[in-house]
Motif scaffolding. Structure first.
Motif, mmCIF file in Angstrom:
data_model
loop_
_atom_site.group_PDB
_atom_site.id
_atom_site.type_symbol
_atom_site.label_atom_id
_atom_site.label_comp_id
_atom_site.label_asym_id
_atom_site.label_seq_id
_atom_site.Cartn_x
_atom_site.Cartn_y
_atom_site.Cartn_z
ATOM 1 N N THR A 62 0.753 -1.316 -0.020
ATOM 2 C CA THR A 62 -0.084 0.002 0.002
ATOM 3 C C THR A 62 0.816 1.329 -0.041
ATOM 4 O OG1 THR A 62 -1.721 -1.229 1.148
ATOM 5 C CG2 THR A 62 -1.932 1.214 1.226
ATOM 6 N N LEU A 63 1.871 1.248 0.769
ATOM 7 C CA LEU A 63 2.872 2.320 0.880
ATOM 8 C C LEU A 63 3.379 2.862 -0.425
ATOM 9 C CD1 LEU A 63 4.589 1.622 4.264
ATOM 10 C CD2 LEU A 63 3.352 4.055 3.724
ATOM 11 N N ILE A 64 3.884 1.534 -1.461
ATOM 12 C CA ILE A 64 4.565 1.765 -2.409
ATOM 13 C C ILE A 64 3.575 2.353 -3.422
ATOM 14 C CG2 ILE A 64 5.448 0.495 -4.394
ATOM 15 C CD1 ILE A 64 6.632 -1.442 -2.648
ATOM 16 N N THR A 65 2.259 1.781 -3.435
ATOM 17 C CA THR A 65 1.122 2.572 -4.141
ATOM 18 C C THR A 65 0.996 4.011 -4.032
ATOM 19 O OG1 THR A 65 -0.117 0.439 -4.322
ATOM 20 C CG2 THR A 65 -1.203 2.653 -4.887
ATOM 21 N N TYR A 66 1.038 4.608 -2.664
ATOM 22 C CA TYR A 66 0.950 5.788 -2.476
ATOM 23 C C TYR A 66 2.234 6.586 -3.028
ATOM 24 C CZ TYR A 66 -3.112 5.348 0.564
ATOM 25 O OH TYR A 66 -4.348 5.135 0.985
ATOM 26 N N PHE A 67 3.430 5.957 -2.771
ATOM 27 C CA PHE A 67 4.545 6.742 -3.084
ATOM 28 C C PHE A 67 4.590 6.956 -4.795
ATOM 29 C CE2 PHE A 67 6.404 6.265 0.796
ATOM 30 C CZ PHE A 67 6.919 7.241 1.248
ATOM 31 N N GLU A 68 4.102 5.707 -5.348
ATOM 32 C CA GLU A 68 4.021 5.909 -6.889
ATOM 33 C C GLU A 68 3.135 6.939 -7.281
ATOM 34 O OE1 GLU A 68 5.011 1.204 -7.738
ATOM 35 O OE2 GLU A 68 2.821 1.899 -7.891
ATOM 36 N N LYS A 69 1.905 7.065 -6.670
ATOM 37 C CA LYS A 69 0.878 8.330 -6.903
ATOM 38 C C LYS A 69 1.549 9.789 -6.673
ATOM 39 C CE LYS A 69 -3.407 5.631 -6.085
ATOM 40 N NZ LYS A 69 -4.596 5.654 -5.245
ATOM 41 N N ALA A 70 2.018 9.620 -5.410
ATOM 42 C CA ALA A 70 2.862 10.970 -5.307
ATOM 43 C C ALA A 70 3.919 11.441 -6.044
ATOM 44 C CB ALA A 70 3.555 10.859 -3.646
ATOM 45 N N GLN A 71 4.593 10.451 -6.641
ATOM 46 C CA GLN A 71 5.639 10.796 -7.652
ATOM 47 C C GLN A 71 5.511 11.878 -8.875
ATOM 48 O OE1 GLN A 71 7.818 7.480 -9.282
ATOM 49 N NE2 GLN A 71 9.961 8.603 -9.365
ATOM 50 N N GLY A 72 4.084 11.711 -9.203
ATOM 51 C CA GLY A 72 3.494 12.584 -10.372
ATOM 52 C C GLY A 72 3.397 13.996 -9.691
ATOM 53 N N GLU A 73 3.262 14.234 -8.446
ATOM 54 C CA GLU A 73 2.967 15.388 -7.923
ATOM 55 C C GLU A 73 4.025 16.386 -7.762
ATOM 56 O OE1 GLU A 73 -0.236 16.169 -7.589
ATOM 57 O OE2 GLU A 73 -0.953 14.031 -7.847
ATOM 58 N N THR A 74 3.724 17.704 -7.767
ATOM 59 C CA THR A 74 4.632 18.712 -7.559
ATOM 60 C C THR A 74 4.447 19.334 -6.093
ATOM 61 O OG1 THR A 74 4.562 19.612 -9.941
ATOM 62 C CG2 THR A 74 5.324 20.991 -8.106
ATOM 63 N N THR A 102 13.075 5.745 -2.013
ATOM 64 C CA THR A 102 12.054 5.268 -0.996
ATOM 65 C C THR A 102 11.323 4.179 -1.261
ATOM 66 O OG1 THR A 102 11.950 7.642 -0.312
ATOM 67 C CG2 THR A 102 10.342 6.142 0.631
ATOM 68 N N ILE A 103 10.897 4.021 -2.731
ATOM 69 C CA ILE A 103 10.288 2.728 -3.223
ATOM 70 C C ILE A 103 11.190 1.662 -3.221
ATOM 71 C CG2 ILE A 103 9.296 1.641 -5.326
ATOM 72 C CD1 ILE A 103 8.010 4.582 -5.911
ATOM 73 N N ALA A 104 12.379 1.992 -3.616
ATOM 74 C CA ALA A 104 13.329 0.870 -3.547
ATOM 75 C C ALA A 104 13.576 0.197 -1.995
ATOM 76 C CB ALA A 104 14.565 1.364 -3.986
ATOM 77 N N VAL A 105 13.751 1.231 -1.355
ATOM 78 C CA VAL A 105 13.994 0.855 0.310
ATOM 79 C C VAL A 105 12.644 0.018 0.886
ATOM 80 C CG1 VAL A 105 14.000 1.550 2.574
ATOM 81 C CG2 VAL A 105 15.416 2.759 0.886
ATOM 82 N N LEU A 106 11.494 0.396 0.226
ATOM 83 C CA LEU A 106 10.395 -0.260 0.665
ATOM 84 C C LEU A 106 10.306 -1.879 0.187
ATOM 85 C CD1 LEU A 106 7.660 2.738 0.396
ATOM 86 C CD2 LEU A 106 8.472 1.432 2.534
ATOM 87 N N GLU A 107 10.662 -1.832 -1.295
ATOM 88 C CA GLU A 107 10.677 -3.117 -1.717
ATOM 89 C C GLU A 107 11.698 -4.123 -0.910
ATOM 90 O OE1 GLU A 107 11.591 -2.081 -5.857
ATOM 91 O OE2 GLU A 107 9.484 -1.595 -6.454
ATOM 92 N N ASN A 108 12.830 -3.638 -0.653
ATOM 93 C CA ASN A 108 13.897 -4.294 0.334
ATOM 94 C C ASN A 108 13.287 -4.771 1.867
ATOM 95 O OD1 ASN A 108 15.804 -4.280 -1.775
ATOM 96 N ND2 ASN A 108 16.755 -2.391 -1.037
ATOM 97 N N LEU A 109 12.545 -3.796 2.403
ATOM 98 C CA LEU A 109 12.074 -4.003 3.374
ATOM 99 C C LEU A 109 10.819 -5.225 3.373
ATOM 100 C CD1 LEU A 109 11.080 -3.460 6.465
ATOM 101 C CD2 LEU A 109 9.595 -1.616 5.573
ATOM 102 N N GLU A 110 10.067 -5.027 2.251
ATOM 103 C CA GLU A 110 9.209 -6.177 1.874
ATOM 104 C C GLU A 110 9.833 -7.663 1.833
ATOM 105 O OE1 GLU A 110 5.171 -7.085 -0.989
ATOM 106 O OE2 GLU A 110 6.920 -5.764 -1.556
ATOM 107 N N GLY A 111 10.816 -7.830 1.260
ATOM 108 C CA GLY A 111 11.860 -8.911 1.059
ATOM 109 C C GLY A 111 12.124 -9.249 2.604
ATOM 110 N N ALA A 112 12.672 -8.399 3.227
ATOM 111 C CA ALA A 112 12.863 -8.954 4.713
ATOM 112 C C ALA A 112 11.973 -9.367 5.476
ATOM 113 C CB ALA A 112 13.678 -7.523 5.146
ATOM 114 N N LEU A 113 10.861 -8.655 5.360
ATOM 115 C CA LEU A 113 9.476 -9.026 6.016
ATOM 116 C C LEU A 113 9.017 -10.344 5.527
ATOM 117 C CD1 LEU A 113 7.506 -5.807 6.077
ATOM 118 C CD2 LEU A 113 8.238 -6.829 8.101
#
Length: 143
Positions: A62-74, A102-113
């Motif tokens: 869910t966090l990754i989804t929000y960051f992906e949405k946020a990326q297109g904003e100014t 940040t998305i890359a860090v979250l993906e790494n966190l997901e793998g660790a979890l």
């Protein structure tokens, strides 16, 4: 009585002016995403503390989804600073890089979890804190 009324009117106008001046910041989609991210981070932390790594991994998605949405904003800070042209493009690229990192860090966190490695989970949670400090320090404006 008139003095009290005048004082109340001045106080009311000064407070409402501040609210109206910040209205566009408060209503920005990016601010909404960041609020959602903060809520999800708190919930994810609770899941991790309780040992529910599967639920925490779902929150990471869910966090990754929000960051992906946020990326297109100014960021609103760019509007406040009236950035335009090349300076806006440079700052927007920096913002997008922080979001990508940040998305890359979250993906790494997901793998660790998913692997159940507590030391890796702690490591990546620390990296999320680093990313948060970078992002807030560079792109956040207090509204």
């Amino acid at each position: 009585m008139n003095k009290g009324f005048i004082a109340a009117a001045i106080l009311s106008l000064s407070c409402s002016s501040a609210v109206f001046a910040n209205q566009s910041c408060d209503e920005s989609p990016l601010r909404g995403y960041m609020g959602n991210i903060a809520n999800e981070m708190r919930s994810m932390s609770t899941d991790i503390k309780s040992g529910d790594h599967d639920a925490a991994a779902q929150r990471v998605e869910t966090l990754i989804t929000y960051f992906e949405k946020a990326q297109g904003e100014t960021p609103y800070k760019f509007k406040v600073e009236n950035l335009q042209g090349e300076s806006l493009a440079v700052q927007q690229a920096k913002y997008e890089k922080v979001v990508d990192d940040t998305i890359a860090v979250l993906e790494n966190l997901e793998g660790a979890l998913q692997s159940g490695s507590s030391s890796d989970v702690r490591k990546w949670l620390g990296e999320i804190g680093v990313q948060r400090n970078i992002g807030h320090g560079a792109f956040r404006v207090n509204c």
